[in-house]
Design a protein around this motif. Structure first.
Motif, PDB file in Angstrom:
ATOM      1  N   THR A  53       0.852  -1.186   0.000  1.00  0.00           N
ATOM      2  CA  THR A  53       0.000   0.000   0.000  1.00  0.00           C
ATOM      3  C   THR A  53       0.884   1.231   0.000  1.00  0.00           C
ATOM      4  N   GLN A  71      -3.315   3.574  -1.844  1.00  0.00           N
ATOM      5  CA  GLN A  71      -3.401   2.823  -3.087  1.00  0.00           C
ATOM      6  C   GLN A  71      -2.765   1.443  -2.930  1.00  0.00           C
ATOM      7  N   HIS A  73      -0.607  -1.514  -4.832  1.00  0.00           N
ATOM      8  CA  HIS A  73       0.287  -1.807  -5.952  1.00  0.00           C
ATOM      9  C   HIS A  73       0.900  -3.197  -5.743  1.00  0.00           C
ATOM     10  N   VAL A  75       4.540  -5.328  -6.967  1.00  0.00           N
ATOM     11  CA  VAL A  75       5.840  -5.249  -7.623  1.00  0.00           C
ATOM     12  C   VAL A  75       6.447  -6.647  -7.699  1.00  0.00           C
ATOM     13  N   SER A  81       6.536  -2.485 -11.137  1.00  0.00           N
ATOM     14  CA  SER A  81       5.407  -2.236 -10.246  1.00  0.00           C
ATOM     15  C   SER A  81       4.165  -1.892 -11.048  1.00  0.00           C
ATOM     16  N   ARG A  82       3.027  -2.462 -10.637  1.00  0.00           N
ATOM     17  CA  ARG A  82       1.750  -2.195 -11.292  1.00  0.00           C
ATOM     18  C   ARG A  82       0.754  -1.686 -10.255  1.00  0.00           C
ATOM     19  N   GLY A  83      -0.011  -0.686 -10.642  1.00  0.00           N
ATOM     20  CA  GLY A  83      -1.059  -0.189  -9.770  1.00  0.00           C
ATOM     21  C   GLY A  83      -2.315  -1.013  -9.932  1.00  0.00           C
ATOM     22  N   PHE A  84      -2.860  -1.514  -8.821  1.00  0.00           N
ATOM     23  CA  PHE A  84      -4.081  -2.314  -8.873  1.00  0.00           C
ATOM     24  C   PHE A  84      -5.303  -1.490  -8.452  1.00  0.00           C
ATOM     25  N   THR A  86      -5.761   2.407  -7.666  1.00  0.00           N
ATOM     26  CA  THR A  86      -5.018   3.667  -7.644  1.00  0.00           C
ATOM     27  C   THR A  86      -5.987   4.844  -7.706  1.00  0.00           C
ATOM     28  N   THR A 385      11.134  -0.488  -5.201  1.00  0.00           N
ATOM     29  CA  THR A 385      10.255   0.621  -5.575  1.00  0.00           C
ATOM     30  C   THR A 385      10.958   1.964  -5.431  1.00  0.00           C
ATOM     31  N   SER A 387       9.100   5.456  -5.075  1.00  0.00           N
ATOM     32  CA  SER A 387       7.810   6.148  -5.042  1.00  0.00           C
ATOM     33  C   SER A 387       7.935   7.648  -5.224  1.00  0.00           C
TER      34      SER A 387
END
Length: 679
Positions: A53, A71, A73, A75, A81-84, A86, A385, A387
């Motif tokens: 998160t 959010q 995500h 990885v 990394s992909r946002g699930f 967001t 990551t 960020s």
């Protein structure tokens, strides 16, 4: 996408510096306000992916005001990394399903009356709701086969009472009209079936489904009151129908719980006794509870994270001084060894896969919390990551660990953030930042935030010092009890001794020292403005204590105060309470003092700041200002009130440490928001 482009353009307008200027001039307050941070991470059962998160602050003046978005995500081991979930999201607890191909999470979508439990496939596809109640689900735990979930939700008020409230009968019965958090079990493979209530005496704070599938470990309190959750929480072990199979009579405060993979043992982080200020002992019990075994009885540190490597071995993160260490120990207490040495990132969340991979959340002086992965057989964790990629273009000030001796010989340490630039041997102004608790401590990691913008202060020529005074955590139980019965007193002498040490090194100008902090740090700031007024040229007190006796009798943690801090009640030692209260020493104050407080603070009620303000105003020896934040509690959560706080804090310090001093600056603020129409 169009909305996000608009928000991005508005945010770029909001930041008044170019990237080149930022690199040259250090960190801006706008950048402090936009900093993202990883809050939790969990590795999949197969070890191939890590879900996390991400806390994403709202932009003051652009977004609707409120708390940061949360959010979800994922990885992989290569850092992809992909946002699930967001955007304007509010993801609560999450957990991997046993198959490793789905994630369970708490969120609220259109049509939901509160947060519900959703399942989202890892390989793409829409999230599906698998369990709901007619109100918020606050926590959950999945069964070993993933077909059931234990849910926690606070009991709603009755329809009759709700109808009366709609007619204006909104009275509250203090500490009596609490509603317990209930336990429910949902059948996830039959989402049309209503979850069933499991009767539990008391209020359930957390639930942990045993991997063996036959029992649940619960943390239960007598009432849903803050004092109960702090010092009266106990572990109970029940079967799936609510019958008690065992319990743990743990003393005092509780931390994390974790079942062994075979369900034979339960690891519990708890206090050593009822007077221990903070949980930190790593203990183990059997699957039916019983007496706790302390696996690290001689540890001069605090364990705050635990996970099982296998059925016989535990992994733990121990906070030791300003550093953390990842350790490993057998369930019988044998074979303690260090997996990752202290001195690297400051570790937080800890998660282990069945294949041996480890997910960690780590921060450092160079970056806020990010996701790290320690692959099986490797000696170094890999950061996955980034960020805040813009941080690469920001020149950060040097940070170092400082060790010094208190006046009674006690060895202490803290973290110093140097000014970004210093002309020769010129002495610099200092902001002393005091942590709350006092059962807390500063680590040598990322220290910049809205209430302690150290890197921005460094860019403005200030040094910032973060001392771990006596009674801080990270040094073991005995050290954390050194203030019991004597709050303030010697521990605030430690603060002044730290300042003197920095003056003696030639870095700090002793005539230009400010003090700030929140909660217990606010108490220290009030102490610095009164008892130690001759040592501080400015004070910024946040949600702080001004009168010890009334704090015990008006706040929401009287038993925590009694058992952990004071050891007595106000009527047993009225003079002791009086001498430990900053208002007693208000007549000494010559320090300009800015007081800030959330109006809805239950921990340190706002009356503490009203008293401090009035005492200082009536003493009339120095400027004082009181700023209140409607709707905020024990610390500011909303973007606008955080932005306001940062601006006021730094303006007060600059006015009195590097500026003209004298009368306070105007009370109105230039928020530097985007012009009307820019968003």
């Amino acid at each position: 996408m169009a909305r996000w482009r608009v928000l991005l353009l508005a945010w770029l307008a909001f930041i008044p510096f170019t990237l080149a200027a930022q690199a040259r001039d250090g960190m801006s307050l706008e950048q402090v306000a936009q900093t993202r941070t990883v809050t939790r991470a969990a590795i999949s059962p197969t070890g191939s992916d890590i879900a996390y998160t991400l806390s994403v602050p709202r932009t003051p003046g652009v977004d609707d005001d409120g708390r940061a978005w949360s959010q979800l995500h994922v990885v992989d081991g290569s850092g992809n990394s992909r946002g699930f979930i967001t955007g304007e999201a509010s993801v609560g607890a999450f957990e991997w399903f046993p198959d490793g191909r789905h994630l369970g999470l708490l969120t609220r979508r259109d049509g939901d009356k509160g947060r519900a439990l959703y399942r989202i496939p890892l390989q793409g596809g829409e999230a599906s709701r698998v369990a709901k109640l007619e109100r918020d689900i606050t926590a959950f735990s999945l069964s070993a086969d993933g077909r059931q979930a234990a849910l926690l939700s606070q009991q709603p008020e009755s329809e009759a009472l709700a109808a009366l409230r709609r007619k204006g009968f909104t009275q509250k019965i203090y500490e009596e009209d609490w509603r317990p958090v209930e336990l429910w079990i949902a059948q996830l493979d039959a989402p049309e079936a209503a979850p069933r209530l499991v009767e539990v005496e008391g209020s359930v704070q957390s639930v942990h489904w045993s991997p063996a599938g036959d029992r649940l470990a619960l943390v239960v309190t007598p009432r849903q009151l803050t004092d109960d959750t702090l010092v009266f929480a106990r572990v109970r072990i029940i079967d799936l129908d609510g019958r008690e199979l065992g319990r743990v009579d743990n003393p005092g405060k509780l931390g994390a719980l974790a079942w062994s993979p075979d369900g034979a043992h339960l690891a519990i982080i708890s206090a050593a006794d009822e007077n221990d200020p903070r949980e930190g002992r790593l203990t183990v019990v059997g699957n039916a509870g019983g007496a706790q075994r302390d696996l690290l009885p001689e540890l001069e540190g605090h364990v705050w994270n635990v996970a099982w490597r296998d059925a016989r071995t535990l992994l733990y993160v121990s906070h030791e001084g300003v550093e953390t260490r990842l350790g490993e120990i057998g369930v019988d207490g044998s074979g303690d060894r260090t997996v990752l040495e202290a001195g690297g990132p400051v570790w937080g969340a800890l998660s282990v896969s069945s294949s041996g991979g480890i997910a960690l959340v780590g921060q450092s002086p160079e970056h806020p919390a990010e996701v790290f992965h320690l692959a099986a057989g490797q000696q170094q964790a890999q950061r996955l990551t980034d960020s805040n990629p813009w941080l690469a273009d920001v020149r950060l000030a040097r940070q170092e660990v400082v060790r010094y001796s208190a006046r009674d010989g006690l060895e202490l340490e803290g973290v110093l953030v140097h000014p970004l630039e210093r002309r020769g041997s010129e002495r610099v102004p200092l902001i002393l930042v005091v942590h709350g608790g006092p059962e807390s401590h500063y680590s040598n990691g990322w220290l910049t935030g809205y209430a302690q913008p150290a890197q921005y202060a460094a860019a403005r020529g200030f040094a910032s010092f973060f001392p771990n005074y006596r009674a801080s955590t990270g040094r073991g139980v005995a050290f954390s009890k050194l203030d019991r019965g004597r709050p303030g007193m010697e521990q605030f002498d430690d603060l002044v001794d730290g300042v003197d040490h920095l003056i003696a090194t030639g870095l700090v100008d002793g005539e230009r020292v400010g003090i700030t902090g929140g909660s217990y740090g606010g108490y220290a700031s009030a102490w610095g403005a009164t008892y130690y007024s001759e040592r501080f040229a400015a004070s910024v007190m946040f949600v702080g204590i001004s009168d010890q006796a009334s704090l015990v009798t008006s706040g929401d943690i009287p038993y925590e105060q009694h058992l952990v801090h004071m050891g007595k009640w106000p009527w047993e030692d009225p003079e002791g309470f009086r001498q430990a209260s900053p208002i007693t020493h208000a007549q000494k104050s010559r320090t300009p003092t800015l007081i800030l407080h959330g109006e809805d603070d239950p921990r340190v009620p706002v009356g503490q700041s009203y008293m401090m303000y009035r005492y200082l105003q009536l003493a009339g020896q120095a400027p004082v200002r009181l700023v209140l934040y409607p709707g905020e509690g024990h610390g500011n959560a909303r973007a606008a009130s955080r932005w306001d706080y940062s601006l006021r804090l730094m303006r007060w310090m600059e006015h009195y440490l590097t500026g003209p001093g004298g009368e306070p600056p105007p009370y109105d603020i230039d928020y530097r928001l985007p012009a009307a129409g820019e968003s």
